[in-house]
Design a protein around this motif. Structure first.
Motif, PDB file in Angstrom:
ATOM      1  N   PHE A 115      55.201  -4.869  57.500  1.00  0.00           N
ATOM      2  CA  PHE A 115      55.312  -4.014  58.677  1.00  0.00           C
ATOM      3  C   PHE A 115      55.891  -4.801  59.853  1.00  0.00           C
ATOM      4  O   PHE A 115      56.688  -4.288  60.625  1.00  0.00           O
ATOM      5  CB  PHE A 115      53.943  -3.448  59.058  1.00  0.00           C
ATOM      6  CG  PHE A 115      53.976  -2.645  60.320  1.00  0.00           C
ATOM      7  CD1 PHE A 115      54.492  -1.366  60.325  1.00  0.00           C
ATOM      8  CD2 PHE A 115      53.523  -3.174  61.516  1.00  0.00           C
ATOM      9  CE1 PHE A 115      54.553  -0.624  61.483  1.00  0.00           C
ATOM     10  CE2 PHE A 115      53.588  -2.450  62.686  1.00  0.00           C
ATOM     11  CZ  PHE A 115      54.102  -1.164  62.666  1.00  0.00           C
ATOM     12  N   LEU A 116      55.485  -6.072  59.955  1.00  0.00           N
ATOM     13  CA  LEU A 116      55.994  -6.902  61.040  1.00  0.00           C
ATOM     14  C   LEU A 116      57.435  -7.330  60.787  1.00  0.00           C
ATOM     15  O   LEU A 116      58.069  -7.927  61.646  1.00  0.00           O
ATOM     16  CB  LEU A 116      55.119  -8.145  61.209  1.00  0.00           C
ATOM     17  CG  LEU A 116      53.684  -7.883  61.666  1.00  0.00           C
ATOM     18  CD1 LEU A 116      52.889  -9.171  61.682  1.00  0.00           C
ATOM     19  CD2 LEU A 116      53.669  -7.252  63.040  1.00  0.00           C
ATOM     20  N   ASN A 131      58.042   4.282  61.098  1.00  0.00           N
ATOM     21  CA  ASN A 131      57.555   4.134  62.465  1.00  0.00           C
ATOM     22  C   ASN A 131      58.655   4.413  63.486  1.00  0.00           C
ATOM     23  O   ASN A 131      58.394   4.907  64.574  1.00  0.00           O
ATOM     24  CB  ASN A 131      56.996   2.715  62.636  1.00  0.00           C
ATOM     25  CG  ASN A 131      56.155   2.592  63.880  1.00  0.00           C
ATOM     26  OD1 ASN A 131      55.587   3.575  64.350  1.00  0.00           O
ATOM     27  ND2 ASN A 131      56.077   1.396  64.423  1.00  0.00           N
ATOM     28  N   PHE A 184      47.524  -1.761  62.032  1.00  0.00           N
ATOM     29  CA  PHE A 184      48.801  -1.162  62.422  1.00  0.00           C
ATOM     30  C   PHE A 184      48.832   0.330  62.115  1.00  0.00           C
ATOM     31  O   PHE A 184      49.453   1.110  62.833  1.00  0.00           O
ATOM     32  CB  PHE A 184      49.991  -1.899  61.798  1.00  0.00           C
ATOM     33  CG  PHE A 184      50.088  -1.847  60.309  1.00  0.00           C
ATOM     34  CD1 PHE A 184      50.881  -0.917  59.691  1.00  0.00           C
ATOM     35  CD2 PHE A 184      49.398  -2.752  59.536  1.00  0.00           C
ATOM     36  CE1 PHE A 184      50.994  -0.881  58.319  1.00  0.00           C
ATOM     37  CE2 PHE A 184      49.497  -2.729  58.163  1.00  0.00           C
ATOM     38  CZ  PHE A 184      50.288  -1.787  57.556  1.00  0.00           C
ATOM     39  N   VAL A 204      50.043  -7.943  65.727  1.00  0.00           N
ATOM     40  CA  VAL A 204      50.301  -6.669  65.063  1.00  0.00           C
ATOM     41  C   VAL A 204      50.349  -5.534  66.073  1.00  0.00           C
ATOM     42  O   VAL A 204      51.293  -4.734  66.100  1.00  0.00           O
ATOM     43  CB  VAL A 204      49.213  -6.401  64.005  1.00  0.00           C
ATOM     44  CG1 VAL A 204      49.461  -5.073  63.323  1.00  0.00           C
ATOM     45  CG2 VAL A 204      49.154  -7.526  63.003  1.00  0.00           C
ATOM     46  N   THR A 258      50.869  -5.694  56.193  1.00  0.00           N
ATOM     47  CA  THR A 258      50.993  -6.113  57.591  1.00  0.00           C
ATOM     48  C   THR A 258      52.226  -6.992  57.782  1.00  0.00           C
ATOM     49  O   THR A 258      53.019  -6.777  58.699  1.00  0.00           O
ATOM     50  CB  THR A 258      49.733  -6.880  58.026  1.00  0.00           C
ATOM     51  OG1 THR A 258      48.587  -6.095  57.711  1.00  0.00           O
ATOM     52  CG2 THR A 258      49.758  -7.145  59.509  1.00  0.00           C
ATOM     53  N   ILE A 267      56.333   2.001  55.870  1.00  0.00           N
ATOM     54  CA  ILE A 267      55.647   2.398  57.106  1.00  0.00           C
ATOM     55  C   ILE A 267      56.451   1.937  58.316  1.00  0.00           C
ATOM     56  O   ILE A 267      56.592   2.650  59.301  1.00  0.00           O
ATOM     57  CB  ILE A 267      54.220   1.814  57.134  1.00  0.00           C
ATOM     58  CG1 ILE A 267      53.388   2.417  56.008  1.00  0.00           C
ATOM     59  CG2 ILE A 267      53.559   2.071  58.468  1.00  0.00           C
ATOM     60  CD1 ILE A 267      52.067   1.753  55.795  1.00  0.00           C
ATOM     61  N   THR A 318      53.404  -5.466  68.152  1.00  0.00           N
ATOM     62  CA  THR A 318      54.580  -4.979  67.435  1.00  0.00           C
ATOM     63  C   THR A 318      54.575  -3.457  67.371  1.00  0.00           C
ATOM     64  O   THR A 318      55.612  -2.825  67.587  1.00  0.00           O
ATOM     65  CB  THR A 318      54.619  -5.562  66.016  1.00  0.00           C
ATOM     66  OG1 THR A 318      54.458  -6.963  66.112  1.00  0.00           O
ATOM     67  CG2 THR A 318      55.928  -5.258  65.328  1.00  0.00           C
ATOM     68  N   VAL A 319      53.412  -2.868  67.074  1.00  0.00           N
ATOM     69  CA  VAL A 319      53.343  -1.409  66.973  1.00  0.00           C
ATOM     70  C   VAL A 319      53.725  -0.771  68.304  1.00  0.00           C
ATOM     71  O   VAL A 319      54.489   0.181  68.357  1.00  0.00           O
ATOM     72  CB  VAL A 319      51.923  -0.954  66.569  1.00  0.00           C
ATOM     73  CG1 VAL A 319      51.846   0.566  66.553  1.00  0.00           C
ATOM     74  CG2 VAL A 319      51.548  -1.507  65.219  1.00  0.00           C
TER      75      VAL A 319
END
Lengths: 307, 326
Positions: A246-247, A266, B144, B263, A243, A262, B266-267
Motif C-alpha cells: 500500500f505504501l 485509493n 490503512f 502509514v 501495508t 487497495i 500516506t493515506v
C-alpha cells in the motif's frame, strides 16, 4: 481404501476435531480460509478473466460498478478498475501473491527464529546473551518499521533492474526478518527446559555431537508452540505485506497483491469509485481475520491447561 | 535512583550505536556519494580531492566517529532527491507528525481509559458488549484500511471532513501548527482517529481487564465497607491501581504511534516525517533515510527510558524492593 479411511476416522474422532466442531466461529473461519486458499491458489483456473492479459482489456469497460448496481455488467461481478480489469479476478490473483508472500515470510522467520532460539537455549552463555540481546533490541521497534527499513536499505543497495527481478524475495526477506524474535524467544525458553531432561543427558553420555542432539532430539520437543505462533504470524505477515505494498514499497506493480490493489483503488476513492478499493480491502480482512481466528482456536485447543 | 537511571542510560547507548552503525553503513556502502556529487565530467585529481575533502580516505573508525559527531549536531548532508539539507527538511516536517501523534495519543488515552473504566464497571450492559465488539474490529483491521473507510464515509459520502492534507496552518516561529485554524482542526480529526484507534482499543481492553481484577480485591471491599462513595472507590482506589500497566503499555505504544504515522500520513497525504520517509525509501534517498532511522531510534530509546522512570515513580513497591536489595 481402508488405509485412507483409518487415519481420517482417527482425525474425526480426535479431541482436536471435537473442539473444532464445537466452535461455530472456528468452523466459519475455516470455511472462509478455505475459500480464500482455493480462490487464490487456483486463480489461473478459477478466475473468470485473466487480469494480466493485456489483449483482453478494454478501456471502455473501465470503472464498471459491481454487477448488482444499475450500470453493472454481469461479466464483471465485482466491477472493474481503471484499466477495465475484472476486479474479482484481480483480487483472486492478488490474494495469491499476498498468500505466497505471507506464507514464505512466515516460513523464513520460523526457520530463522527456531534456529536462533535453539542455538541460544542449548549453547547458553555468551551466544545466548548476544542473540537474546539482539532480539530484545528488535522487539522494541514495531515489526512493520523493521520491514520498511530492511526493504528500504535493500532497495537502495541494489541497482533498479536487479531489484525489480527479486522484489518479491526482498519483501519476503524484509517481513520474515522482522518477526523472528518471537519464535526465538519461545523456542529458547522451551529448549532451556528440555536440555536438562534425562533423554538429552543420555544422548550426551553416548557421545552424540551437539548439532545432532539439538536437531534430532531437542528440536522435535520444542516445536509444539511454534505451529501456533506461525499461524498467528501468518495474519500479521499478510497485513505487513499489504501495508508495504500500500505504501508503494512492497511487491512490484507487475505482480499486484491485495495491498497494491487497495493502493490503486485509493486514488479513485474521491471520485466515488469505492468498489475498486473496498473489495480488495474486504478480501484482505476476510483472509486475515479467518487465519487469526483459526490461530486463536489452535492455541486454545493445543493448550492442555484450558481443556 | 541515580544508579537505576544510569544503568538504563547505559543500556540505551549500545542500541543507539547499533542504529548509528547501520545508518553509517548505508551512507558508506550503499550508492556512491562521490559519483553523485561529481556528475559526468571530472578528472582523477578532482575525484581524489573530493574523496579526501569528504574524509573517505580515512580509516573506518575515524569515519564512523566523524559520522556520529555530525549526527549529534544534526548534520546529515543534502537530500539526494530534493537537494536540501536533511536537518531542514525534517525540522519542517516534524510539527505535522508530532501534532498528529499528540492528538492520536490523546484520543487513545482519554477515550480508551474512559471506555475501559465503563466496560469494567458495567461489564454486562449492552453498551459494554458493543464497545468490546467494536474493539475487536479496531484490532483486526489494518490501519490503512481504517483510514480508507473513514475517508469514504466522512469525506466522500458525507462530505463533513477533508480527506487529505493539514488544512490551513499558522506559523509560530519555525513551528507550523494546525491547532489554530478551523480547517486545520477539521483536517486533524480523521488522521488522528485512524492512528489512535489501535492504541485506543488496546488501552480499553487493558484498563477493563485490570479494573475487573482490582474490583475483586479486599481493599476495594474494605473501601466500600468504610462507606466511601462509588466515585471515590472507582476512581480513587480502583482506577489508580490499574494505572501502572496502563502507563507502561501506553508509553511503549507511543513509539508505535510514531511508526504507524508513516502509514496514516500516506493515506491522508499528511505532510509529516513519515510521508517524507516513504518518499525517500521509494527513490533510495539515503541521507533522509539514515537521519529518519536515527531520529526514530532516539525517540524509541527515549520513550522506553521515560516509561521505565515513570514506572519507578508510580509504583512505590519497586523503590522499596530495590532499597532492600542493595
Amino acid at each position: 481404501m481402508a488405509a485412507i479411511l483409518a487415519p481420517l476416522g482417527r482425525l474425526l474422532d480426535s479431541d482436536l476435531f471435537y473442539s473444532f466442531r464445537r466452535s461455530p466461529v472456528t468452523v466459519v473461519s475455516a470455511l472462509v480460509a478455505l475459500v480464500c486458499l482455493v480462490g487464490a491458489g487456483l486463480a489461473p483456473w478459477l478466475a473468470p478473466h485473466d487480469p494480466f492479459d493485456l489483449a483482453s482489456l478494454n478501456l471502455i469497460d473501465a470503472f464498471k460498478p459491481p454487477a448488482w448496481m444499475a450500470e453493472g455488467d454481469a461479466t464483471y461481478p465485482l466491477g472493474t478498475d481503471d484499466q477495465g480489469r475484472d476486479l474479482l479476478s484481480a483480487i483472486m490473483y492478488g490474494a495469491r501473491i499476498s498468500l505466497l508472500v505471507g506464507i514464505c515470510a512466515v516460513l523464513f522467520s520460523t526457520l530463522l527464529g527456531v534456529g536462533i532460539g535453539l542455538a541460544a537455549g542449548y549453547l547458553g552463555g555468551t551466544v545466548d546473551g548476544l542473540l537474546m540481546r539482539i532480539a530484545d533490541i528488535q522487539l522494541t521497534f514495531p515489526s512493520i518499521l523493521i520491514a520498511l527499513l530492511v526493504d528500504g536499505v535493500v532497495r537502495a543497495a541494489l541497482p533498479q533492474e536487479v531489484h525489480e527481478h527479486i522484489a518479491l524475495f526482498v519483501v519476503i526477506f524484509a517481513i520474515g526478518i522482522s518477526a523472528w524474535p518471537q519464535f526465538a524467544r519461545t523456542v529458547r525458553s522451551s529448549t532451556l527446559v528440555e536440555r536438562n531432561k534425562e533423554y538429552v543427558l543420555a544422548a550426551r553420555v553416548i557421545g552424540l555431537s551437539r548439532p545432532h542432539i539439538m536437531l534430532t532430539h531437542v528440536l522435535p520437543n520444542v516445536l509444539g508452540p511454534v505451529l501456533v505462533i506461525a499461524t498467528l504470524n501468518l495474519g500479521n505477515a499478510i497485513i505487513s505485506e499489504a501495508t508495504l505494498s500500500f505504501l508503494g514499497v512492497g511487491v512490484p506493480p507487475t505482480q499486484p497483491s491485495l495491498g497494491t490493489l487497495i493502493r490503486i483503488g485509493n486514488d479513485f476513492l474521491g471520485s466515488g469509485e469505492w468498489w475498486i478499493t473496498i473489495f480488495p480491502g474486504a478480501a484482505l480482512v476476510a483472509m486475515v481475520l479467518s487465519v487469526n481466528l483459526l490461530g486463536d482456536w489452535l492455541r486454545d485447543a493445543l493448550n492442555p491447561k484450558l481443556r | 535512583m541515580a544508579a537505576f537511571i544510569l544503568s538504563r542510560i547505559l543500556q540505551a547507548i549500545p542500541v543507539m550505536l547499533v542504529v548509528a552503525f547501520i545508518s553509517f553503513a548505508m551512507f558508506t556502502y550503499v550508492g556512491d556519494p562521490v559519483a553523485i556529487m561529481l556528475g559526468q565530467d571530472f578528472t582523477e585529481a578532482q575525484r581524489a580531492a573530493l574523496v579526501s575533502s569528504l574524509g573517505l580516505d580515512q580509516p573506518f573508525f575515524v569515519q564512523f566517529a566523524r559520522f556520529i559527531g555530525q549526527a549529534v549536531q544534526g548534520e546529515f548532508g543534502l537530500s539526494y532527491r530534493l537537494s536540501r539539507p536533511v536537518a531542514e527538511l525534517i525540522a519542517e516536517r516534524a510539527p505535522a507528525t508530532l501534532e498528529l501523534a499528540f492528538c492520536a495519543a490523546g484520543i487513545a488515552l482519554v477515550v480508551g481509559v474512559a471506555m475501559g473504566v465503563y466496560t469494567g464497571l458495567y461489564r454486562n450492559s449492552w453498551l459494554s458488549r458493543a464497545l468490546l465488539t467494536f474493539s475487536l474490529v479496531g484490532v483486526s483491521l489494518p490501519p490503512f484500511l481504517i483510514g480508507i473507510l473513514l475517508i469514504l464515509i466522512f469525506s466522500v459520502w458525507l462530505g463533513w471532513l477533508p480527506s487529505f492534507g493539514r488544512g490551513e496552518v499558522v506559523q509560530l516561529g519555525w513551528w507550523s501548527t494546525g491547532f489554530l485554524t478551523w480547517s486545520g482542526l477539521k483536517a486533524l480529526v480523521l488522521p488522528s482517529i485512524t492512528l489512535g484507534l489501535f492504541q485506543l482499543t488496546l488501552i480499553m481492553r487493558l484498563v477493563r481487564a485490570e479494573m475487573l481484577e482490582v474490583l475483586r480485591t479486599d481493599y476495594i471491599k474494605f473501601a466500600r465497607a468504610r462507606g466511601l462513595s462509588n466515585r471515590a472507590v472507582h476512581f480513587g482506589h480502583a482506577l489508580k491501581n490499574t494505572l501502572v500497566p496502563v502507563i507502561t503499555i501506553a508509553g511503549l505504544q507511543l513509539g508505535g504511534i510514531i511508526a504507524f504515522a508513516i502509514v496514516t500520513e500516506t493515506v491522508f497525504q499528511w505532510p509529516g516525517m513519515g510521508l517524507l520517509f516513504i518518499q525517500s525509501v521509494s527513490v533510495a534517498d539515503i541521507p533522509v533515510m539514515a537521519a529518519y532511522l536515527l531520529l526514530i531510534a532516539l525517540v524509541f530509546v527515549s520513550i522506553n527510558l521515560a516509561v521505565d522512570l515513570l514506572y519507578y515513580a508510580v509504583d512505590p513497591r519497586l523503590r522499596v524492593g530495590r532499597g532492600r536489595g542493595h
